[in-house]
Design an enzyme around this catalytic site. Structure first.
Site, short mmCIF file in Angstrom:
data_model
loop_
_atom_site.label_atom_id
_atom_site.label_comp_id
_atom_site.label_asym_id
_atom_site.label_seq_id
_atom_site.Cartn_x
_atom_site.Cartn_y
_atom_site.Cartn_z
CD GLU A 429 -3.16 -0.79 0.28
OE1 GLU A 429 -3.06 0.16 -0.53
OE2 GLU A 429 -4.15 -1.51 0.36
CD GLU A 505 -3.61 -7.28 2.47
OE1 GLU A 505 -4.68 -6.77 2.85
OE2 GLU A 505 -2.52 -6.70 2.51
C1 IPT Z 1 -5.26 -3.83 3.47
C2 IPT Z 1 -3.86 -3.71 4.02
O1 IPT Z 1 -2.92 -4.09 3.07
C3 IPT Z 1 -3.65 -4.52 5.25
O2 IPT Z 1 -2.47 -4.09 5.86
C4 IPT Z 1 -4.81 -4.38 6.19
O3 IPT Z 1 -4.94 -3.05 6.57
C5 IPT Z 1 -6.04 -4.81 5.49
O4 IPT Z 1 -6.27 -4.03 4.36
C6 IPT Z 1 -7.28 -4.64 6.35
O5 IPT Z 1 -7.23 -5.28 7.55
S1 IPT Z 1 -5.60 -2.26 2.72
C7 IPT Z 1 -7.35 -2.10 2.57
C8 IPT Z 1 -7.68 -0.64 2.44
C9 IPT Z 1 -7.84 -2.81 1.38
#
Ligand code: IPT
Length: 997
Positions: A429, A505
């Site tokens: 990010e 993710e």
């Molecule tokens: C995404 C991040 O990469 C991760 O660190 C964590 O924050 C996660 O989301 C949420 O728990 S960023 C999100 C804005 C898609």
């Protein structure tokens, strides 16, 4: 104050980065008890505290490694994306808590003549080091090592005083905006290394594997140690690298290798994969020292649009892992790391993304040894610039170039010799920009053996794979077919379309859920381009703390007085803060199991098939979903249960299957009466490094004789008198028609219930849906009105209208009660009334209250764990026993939980003190929850200890619940699991049961 804490310069005086390796040259751990003092800002710093003669007698004794916020100095603070200080790079805020550390130690006398290197494995966020009053240098890069030459300042054979000043905030904080607690200090090991004359500077292992020949190719490059890094400018830095070669031999006894360093040797080897983590012990032998290595031969390439290991497409069954412990924060012990690895292996996980920084180096050794693929991610995140539309993002600002490259170099150099590391990741990010591209290019130039990952730039100019987070199922399908929406730039589009796809993710494991994992897995198994993903995330980062009255709980954002925080978004892991597996992990284990077992024996008439499978009996298909391993390590068992009671069991012979193969085998079961299920389990035949013999890896279950239709007996009459309506021994309220006594048991009779305490996924941090609509339309405060209570023949018929205040829509609900002997049957008919908004219902079913003493639960149905329509892969039909308390899942943030599905019957009793209990009977099945508080209590609770037992046990018997989805950060409930209001009919029966005598 040194400039670096307020400047773009990443470090001063640090030695060039190099690989982590184990040498027989001596070293001294400086972990242990130090002296510590915290000042609120840099200006309040203690002048001259680094001088050896400074009196630190009044300073606190303090453990290193640790975070000062968890040792009684200051407080932890949680923000996800927002910076907790004004965005004005490179300046840190003036309120900049600064830790002053001192440690006295003796350098052994026989270290004379050695070069001394002082190594810090992790210090958050910027620090300056003095030895005996001499400044050695400064560094940033919290989760990266830095080494300093301590030789000129050290006193060999005498006492030495090490002093370190650590600033919580620095310019580097702009690059470290990861979604986690802000925790400061020396949180990883500090070590003094003795480097003998002629010592090795760096070791680079090239251990390639050619799958077509089975040959490994080994070359180990060894360079001599050289001097201190220059502080500025790329060129100067690189000139200072470890470069001269050194006289060294490479020995791998098991492979008969004994060659000069730098020489190529080709030998037949067993390759390393996460499934078969074969390592060879090797040494680099020089006149000055002996270096031990564990070498894994493997090749990672992108070929035919797929990521391949040793020639085969692999599938990531991954998790994102932050380093976390509820008491120690990111200061993990080796045991913590091993606990993570063992838990992952035991739950069929094969890959880790080290979100969002390089882990403690020991973790990677464990991944090599136990077998986990690693995406090693650099310590960079600038997410907070998103609120500025990425204006001034460091990723695209040349002044930060050196800091970005410095971080990439330090990660790659430290970790390059790990077989487990299959990809580098630039960070998380951090938008787009030239500095990320420079990192990518540096990595490609210095390590041709690994692809590079970065998610933040969807054009993939600096990523060898197309990576996304939280893409929904439909889009993943499009990408899988290489039919995704094109990029504007045709060249970039063509390049991206040719790349493999991963979800770096997905499946946001916040609270109850995530839902929809099985559907993702199906996509990964359907489309070769989709090579799996990494659940967000491994562990809830709840910090163990206490309320004013001493009750312990896991704190989240806002629990430590932070003015700016992101609440419980920090509690989104597959394991609870204490590493207890959550239902989400159990579900994931089942979804990603490496063997698929299907029991295909269903017959409709109660007779078992005599043929239809190779050996006669019930056909069981076993498929080996491993990418490499065969199934020789498994044994199999079958178990036949009638109405949840085992009636037969045995071993099952399944031929050894190569990766990708399937076989059908027969289980010769004998004829049974009653509902009968066959369960087949795959167990480890022998102990492995990560689990004992008998550990269950996979299972399948199928119904071989279906349940007979529940039958109702002859009715007893319903009667009315002045005080009550009666059916058999049960009594109803004369005017409301509510059940008051079920036999001898006092009840607050069942009525329609559509509310559940919203889950984190219902509340959707980004969308607020669907919980916001539920509240808007008042589904959490439905009112019940009785329109008619009528005794109609044998039946009591109660007509009601259930509706929220302020709105004209509602539900017409008719309850029809009949009885036979001691059992009450309830038929419910629900019809929507009025102009319903377009919202799902949280649940549809009945809620009622029972006496508080009924705390022992037995049921026959889905279990043993909780399940919802889209999180039900891990439950199997069986007979289970528990208690009301044990049915609850202690999510860090209270919410709907503990629901058991497909329950045929459930019994609540006191456990035998003569008081009657209650048995519910599904007609045919129901969803079951029982708790000592109401859904409303659960809804308002902020921590588990807010939930206080009432003087009732509250039971829900659901027809169905709305799905769980992953809406806390990602797609909501899949259409097939949305509970749309509509006409419904359902039935259930209940009776009082006498206690066991
Ligand atoms: C995404 C991040 O990469 C991760 O660190 C964590 O924050 C996660 O989301 C949420 O728990 S960023 C999100 C804005 C898609």
């Amino acid at each position: 104050m040194p400039l670096f804490a307020d400047d773009f310069i990443p470090s001063t005086g640090a030695l060039p980065p190099r690989a982590r390796f184990a040498s027989d040259a001596p070293s001294l751990s400086l972990n242990g008890e130090w002296r510590f003092h915290l000042v609120p800002d840099v200006a309040s710093g203690t002048e001259g505290f680094w001088e050896p003669g400074f009196d630190d007698g009044t300073w606190k004794r303090f453990p290193v490694p640790s975070h000062w916020q968890l040792e009684g100095f200051g407080a932890p603070a949680y923000t996800n994306v927002v910076y907790p200080f004004p965005i004005d790079p490179p300046h840190p805020p003036e309120e900049n808590p600064t830790g002053e550390y001192r440690h006295t130690f003796t350098v052994p006398a026989d270290w004379d003549g050695h070069r001394l290197v002082l190594r810090f494995d992790g210090v958050d966020s910027a620090y300056t080091v003095w030895l005996n009053g001499v400044e050695l240098g400064s560094a940033t890069g919290s989760r990266l090592p830095a080494e300093f030459d301590a030789t000129p300042a050290a006193r060999v054979g005498a006492e030495n005083v090490l002093a370190v000043r650590v600033h919580q905030w620095s310019a580097a904080s702009y690059l470290e905006d990861q979604d986690m607690w802000w925790l400061s200090g020396i949180f990883r090991d500090v070590t003094l290394l003795a480097r003998p004359a002629g010592a090795v500077g760096d070791v680079t292992v090239h251990a390639d594997y050619e799958h077509t020949t089975g040959q490994g190719r080994l070359r180990i490059d060894v360079t001599a140690a050289v001097g201190v890094l220059q502080s500025e400018g790329d060129g100067a830095r690189l000139a200072g690298r470890n470069s001269e070669s050194v006289e060294a031999r490479v020995v791998v006894p098991e492979l008969g290798i004994d060659v000069a360093a730098g020489e190529d040797v080709v030998v037949g080897v067993e390759p390393w994969t996460a499934e078969t983590p074969r390592l060879y012990e090797g040494q680099v032998v020089t006149p000055a020292e002996l270096i031990s290595l564990r070498i894994g031969f493997r090749r990672v390439v992108i070929e035919d649009g797929m990521l391949k290991v040793n020639g085969r497409r692999i599938l990531f069954r991954g998790v994102n892992r932050h380093e976390f412990h509820p008491d120690r924060g990111r200061a993990l012990t080796e045991q913590d790391m091993l606990d993570d690895v063992l838990l992952m292996k035991r739950h069929n996980i094969n890959a880790v993304r080290t979100s969002h920084y390089p882990p403690h180096p020991r973790f990677l050794e464990l991944c090599d040894e136990y077998g986990l693929y690693v995406i090693d991610e650099c310590d960079i995140e600038t997410h907070g610039f998103v609120f500025e539309g990425w204006r001034n993002n460091p990723s695209d600002d040349e002044r930060w170039r050196d800091a970005y490259l410095d971080r990439m170099r330090r990660m790659v150099q430290r970790d390059k010799n790990h077989a487990s590391v299959v990809m580098w990741s630039l960070g998380n990010e951090s938008g787009t920009g030239a500095n990320l591209i420079a990192m990518y290019e540096w990595a490609k130039a210095h390590d041709a053996s690994r692809p590079v990952h970065y998610e933040g730039d969807w054009s993939t100019v600096c990523s060898d794979v197309y990576s996304r987070m939280y893409a929904g199922h439909a889009e993943v399908g499009e990408i899988g077919r290489r039919e995704e929406k094109p990029l504007d730039d045709a060249v970039q589009d063509a390049a991206r379309r040719g790349k493999p796809f991963i979800l770096c993710e997905y499946g946001h494991a916040m609270g109850n859920g995530p839902g929809g994992l099985a559907e993702y897995q199906e996509l990964f198994e359907t489309y070769e381009r989709c090579q799996g993903g990494f659940i967000w995330e491994w562990i809830d980062h709840g910090i163990r703390t206490r309320d004013d009255s001493g009750r312990e709980f896991f704190g989240y954002g806002g629990d430590f007085g932070e003015p700016l925080h992101d609440g419980n978004f920090i509690a989104d892991g597959l394991v609870f803060p204490d590493r207890t597996p959550s239902p989400g992990l159990i579900e994931y284990k089942k979804v990603i199991e490496p063997l698929r077992i299907t029991v295909d024996g269903a017959v409709s008439d109660g007779r078992l098939p005599s043929s239809g499978s190779p050996d006669g009996g019930v056909k069981v298909t076993v498929s080996n979903l491993h990418d490499f391993a065969d199934t020789s390590t498994f044994s199999y068992r079958w178990q036949l249960e009638q109405d949840g009671i085992e009636v037969a069991s045995g071993e099952l012979d399944v031929p050894v299957l190569a990766a990708g193969e399937s076989a059908d085998v027969g289980v010769p079961v004998s004829s049974t009466a009653g509902e009968t299920w066959l369960t087949v389990t795959a167990l480890l035949a022998a102990e492995t490094a990560w689990a004992p013999a008998g550990h269950e890896v996979a299972w399948g279950q199928g119904c071989v004789v279906p349940r007979p239709e529940p039958r109702r007996m002859a009715h007893v009459p319903a009667t009315v008198d002045e005080s009550a309506i009666r059916i058999g021994t049960s009594r109803f309220h004369r005017h409301t028609g509510r059940l008051l006594r079920l036999g001898e048991v006092e009840v607050d009779g069942p009525r329609l219930d559509v509310w559940r305490a919203p889950t984190d996924n219902d509340t959707g941090q980004h969308s607020g849906e669907p919980a916001a609509s539920w509240r808007k339309y008042g589904l959490h405060r439905m009112r019940h009105r009785t329109d008619e209570v009528d005794v109609d023949g044998d039946a009591l018929v109660v007509r009601t209208r259930v509706a929220p205040a302020a709105w004209s829509f509602g539900l017409l609900v008719t309850y029809r009660w009949t009885g036979d002997d001691d059992t009450l049957h309830l038929d419910v008919e629900v019809t929507p009334d009025g102009p319903w908004p377009d919202i799902p219902l949280p649940r549809l079913g009945l809620g009622m209250a029972l006496p508080a003493g009924l705390t022992q639960v037995t049921w026959y149905g889905g279990g043993p764990g909780e399940a919802y329509p889209d999180t039900r892969q891990a439950v199997r039909v069986g007979r289970y026993m528990s208690t009301v308390d044990a049915l609850q899942t202690p999510y860090v943030y209270p919410q709907e939980n503990g629901h058991r599905i497909d329950v045929r019957w459930a019994e609540l009793t006191t456990g035998g003190d003569g008081v009657p209990g209650v048995r519910f009977l599904g007609e045919p099945v129901f969803g079951f929850t029982a708790r000592r508080w109401t859904s409303e209590d659960l809804d308002v609770a902020r921590h588990p200890h807010d939930l206080l037992a009432r003087d009732r046990v509250y039971v829900n018997l659901d027809v169905v619940q709305h799905g769980i989805g992953s809406g806390s950060c990602g797609p909501g409930t899949l259409p097939g699991y949305v509970l749309t209001p509509g006409p419904a009919r359902f039935a259930v029966a209940m009776r009082a049961v006498n206690p066991p005598r």
